[in-house]
Design a protein around this motif. Structure first.
Motif, PDB file in Angstrom:
ATOM      1  N   ASN A  59     -16.733   0.299   3.790  1.00  0.00           N
ATOM      2  CA  ASN A  59     -16.965   0.204   2.341  1.00  0.00           C
ATOM      3  C   ASN A  59     -15.660   0.261   1.558  1.00  0.00           C
ATOM      4  O   ASN A  59     -15.636   0.662   0.401  1.00  0.00           O
ATOM      5  N   THR A  60     -14.569  -0.163   2.200  1.00  0.00           N
ATOM      6  CA  THR A  60     -13.268  -0.230   1.537  1.00  0.00           C
ATOM      7  C   THR A  60     -12.833  -1.686   1.415  1.00  0.00           C
ATOM      8  O   THR A  60     -12.820  -2.427   2.410  1.00  0.00           O
ATOM      9  N   ARG A  98      -8.088  -6.963   7.257  1.00  0.00           N
ATOM     10  CA  ARG A  98      -8.001  -5.712   6.507  1.00  0.00           C
ATOM     11  C   ARG A  98      -8.632  -5.798   5.127  1.00  0.00           C
ATOM     12  O   ARG A  98      -8.719  -4.784   4.426  1.00  0.00           O
ATOM     13  N   SER A 125      -7.288   3.711  -6.733  1.00  0.00           N
ATOM     14  CA  SER A 125      -8.464   2.955  -6.303  1.00  0.00           C
ATOM     15  C   SER A 125      -9.536   3.098  -7.368  1.00  0.00           C
ATOM     16  O   SER A 125      -9.517   4.024  -8.179  1.00  0.00           O
ATOM     17  N   THR A 178       0.801  -1.223   0.000  1.00  0.00           N
ATOM     18  CA  THR A 178       0.000   0.000   0.000  1.00  0.00           C
ATOM     19  C   THR A 178       0.835   1.275   0.000  1.00  0.00           C
ATOM     20  O   THR A 178       0.333   2.341  -0.355  1.00  0.00           O
ATOM     21  N   THR A 184     -13.829   2.976  -7.780  1.00  0.00           N
ATOM     22  CA  THR A 184     -15.121   2.946  -7.087  1.00  0.00           C
ATOM     23  C   THR A 184     -16.034   1.975  -7.826  1.00  0.00           C
ATOM     24  O   THR A 184     -16.292   2.131  -9.023  1.00  0.00           O
ATOM     25  N   TYR A 230     -18.250   1.137  -3.221  1.00  0.00           N
ATOM     26  CA  TYR A 230     -17.088   0.685  -2.457  1.00  0.00           C
ATOM     27  C   TYR A 230     -15.808   1.185  -3.119  1.00  0.00           C
ATOM     28  O   TYR A 230     -15.745   1.334  -4.344  1.00  0.00           O
ATOM     29  N   THR A 231     -14.814   1.421  -2.308  1.00  0.00           N
ATOM     30  CA  THR A 231     -13.482   1.765  -2.799  1.00  0.00           C
ATOM     31  C   THR A 231     -12.661   0.487  -2.878  1.00  0.00           C
ATOM     32  O   THR A 231     -12.426  -0.172  -1.856  1.00  0.00           O
ATOM     33  N   ARG A 260      -9.158  -1.349  -3.719  1.00  0.00           N
ATOM     34  CA  ARG A 260      -7.705  -1.174  -3.858  1.00  0.00           C
ATOM     35  C   ARG A 260      -7.070  -2.557  -3.984  1.00  0.00           C
ATOM     36  O   ARG A 260      -7.383  -3.470  -3.219  1.00  0.00           O
ATOM     37  N   THR A 292      -9.636  -3.830   0.366  1.00  0.00           N
ATOM     38  CA  THR A 292      -8.198  -3.765   0.108  1.00  0.00           C
ATOM     39  C   THR A 292      -7.659  -5.189   0.010  1.00  0.00           C
ATOM     40  O   THR A 292      -7.619  -5.906   1.012  1.00  0.00           O
TER      41      THR A 292
END
Length: 561
Positions: free
Chosen positions: A179-180, A174, A210, A65, A212, A274-275, A277, A182
């Motif tokens: 709403n993420t 994690r 990222s 990250t 959406t 949602y994001t 990544r 990863t």
């Protein structure tokens, strides 16, 4: 008569007895106390190794990250304290290694319409199918002499102690928080076993971008995750029943979680956004300098907007960004540029820099109002998303024509100014959901506080669909134009002639128009759905003195949002 003297024999017997007691004591110490002391050494070593593994798991997240190689020295074996007389067994040595690859799978999602067109194309899983990302775990397998302790497994999602009662989480999860989403995937073929193992995590794709996403047509979607254990359904069930899995239930976006073979499906509420990544990290022996951290280019996104103005003298930079399948910028990739309506200064093939960008200087041709610059990844990427076209316009006089409303995108003191171009649903509500977009609403204001203005003729000169999406229709052949709520419209054919209109603006008045688009001419055929990133040109004649004829012309370059 002399008596025999047996005092020497007594001394010998005493010595023998003392020696026997010593031997018995040493034997008891060797068989009881030494193992206990060594067991404590092993337990302390195991605790220290577990802490190091948790730290290395955090290193993996940092590499994925934030970037930069991260390294740790793992105490995978222990040395016992030296003993003068008693004997220690050989130092126990555990092992650290990567597991066979499994897939993280994302299915049922689409990128929202606010994302660049090629991002929407790549992240349309209803068209392209579920997206799989290979990943591994790293497992420490202890081999102590005196204690039996569970293995420790770590991944981009978490670190776990693999107990007989199921996995025990050593870190917070994690992968899905609020709403993420990863997803840090792990690659590498690591096998090492010694008293101390030096391991490293090198970033292959750092999550600097990222996307959406939301559910396709608002339906729930699924993220399928590998789980710690032995790659069996029983292991997946054990994880799904563990406290680590139940923490997902506290996330209001999580609809359900179910075992799916050796993995677990986490279903999310598709009505929300949602994001997303993504990252890729390679784990390896720290001494290994030949680690392959390359990723392949996937698609292009424009960093120069449609409708960017180019001066009639001089050039304008046009920039694109190359991304890999983890949606992150990728350097060292060749991009070819071609132009229509102008030419490119210097080489038309540019290699992306460390930030993943490629830039050319573009000169627009004399007499050309609208030009296109197309960029394409050379011999790589996923068609058609490895190409993008940017429409640029000649820099015009704006409103510097005396304020009579003429020129390109007029914005002077007395002009008729386009204030907004909004994508709306069938009820006139702004929306970014491609499945709900119905029309474009154009808001114009007459900035002349003393005179009326009347649009007497209108023409739809040009329409550009932003990106060559194979699943999307070509540009529309026609559109209707009318005031919102009036019920009266005029049909405009793309690239056709001017059509007569009468749209009167009182001094300082703002009026809103609706444009709907169609696949065929004369507003025929199926409706065409405009989307963010599209670009079109509307030409009008404006009557200023009230005689009903167009006294000035204006050209509006429109990019609906």
């Amino acid at each position: 008569m002399l008596r025999e003297d047996d005092r020497a024999q007594s001394l010998q017997i005493g010595a023998i007895l003392l020696f026997g007691i010593l031997i018995i004591g040493l034997s008891i110490f060797q068989t009881v106390v030494v193992p206990q002391e060594n067991g404590r050494v092993e337990f302390n070593g195991y605790a220290e190794t577990t802490e190091d593994l948790v730290t290395f798991r955090n290193d993996i997240l940092t590499a994925g990250t934030q970037g930069g190689q991260q390294a740790e020295s793992l105490k995978t074996g222990v040395r016992y304290p030296p003993r003068a007389v008693l004997i220690n067994p050989g130092p126990p040595v555990g092992s650290v290694g990567t597991t066979p690859a499994e897939n993280v799978t994302i299915s049922g999602v689409v990128a929202v319409s606010g994302e660049p067109r090629n991002v929407q194309g790549v992240w349309n899983t209803s068209e392209r199918g579920a997206q799989n990302y290979s990943t591994r775990s790293l497992v420490f397998t202890p081999a102590y002499n005196e204690i039996t302790v569970p293995s420790v497994e770590l991944s981009g999602d978490g670190a776990y102690r693999l107990t007989g009662n199921g996995p025990l989480a050593l870190t917070e999860r994690r992968a899905i928080v609020g709403n993420t989403i990863t997803l840090v995937t792990v690659d590498g073929d690591l096998r090492t076993g010694s008293l101390t193992s030096s391991v490293a995590a090198s970033p292959a794709s750092v999550a600097t971008r990222s996307v959406t996403v939301t559910g396709d047509r608002g339906a729930d979607f699924t993220v399928t995750l590998p789980v710690p254990g032995n790659d069996t359904e029983a292991a997946a069930q054990a994880w799904n029943d563990s406290a680590a899995a139940t923490t997902l239930d506290r996330n209001p976006n999580v609809v359900s979680r179910e075992v799916n073979g050796s993995r677990v499906d986490v279903t999310l509420d598709g009505s929300r956004t949602y994001t997303l990544r993504l990252a890729r990290v390679v784990v390896h022996d720290k001494a290994d300098s030949g680690v392959d951290t390359d990723t392949d280019p996937q698609y292009l996104v424009p960093l120069t907007s449609n409708g960017t103005e180019v001066a009639t003298s001089g050039s304008r930079d046009v920039t694109v960004e190359v991304r890999d399948r983890y949606n992150n910028p990728l350097g060292g990739v060749d991009v070819d540029f071609t132009a229509n309506g102008g030419d490119i200064d210097g080489s038309s093939t540019v290699t992306t820099d460390a930030d993943g960008t490629a830039t050319v200087a573009f000169n627009i041709s004399d007499g050309t109002d609208t030009a296109n610059v197309t960029a394409e990844i050379v011999d790589e990427g996923v068609a058609p998303y490895n190409s993008t076209t940017i429409a640029v316009i000649r820099q015009g006089a704006g409103g510097d024509d005396g304020g009579d409303g003429g020129g390109i995108n007029p914005a002077g003191g007395n002009d008729l100014v386009l204030q907004s171009a909004t994508l709306v649903d069938s009820n006139g509500n702004p929306t970014q959901n491609d499945n709900k977009i119905d029309a474009v609403w154009l808001s114009f204001k007459n900035f002349d506080s003393s005179r009326e203005k009347n649009i007497t003729r209108a023409k739809l000169s040009f329409y550009s669909v932003d990106a060559q999406s194979g699943s999307r229709d070509p540009s529309p052949d026609s559109a209707t134009l009318g005031l919102v709520g009036s019920g009266s419209t005029v049909s405009l054919n793309t690239g056709g002639d001017f059509e007569n209109t009468s749209y009167v603006f009182s001094p300082s008045q703002t009026r809103t128009f609706e444009m709907e688009f169609y696949e065929n001419t004369n507003a025929g055929g199926s409706e065409f759905t405009p989307q963010r990133g599209d670009f079109y040109v509307l030409n009008v004649f404006i009557d200023i003195d009230g005689d009903g004829t167009g006294d000035a012309s204006a050209t509006y370059f429109i990019a609906p949002r």
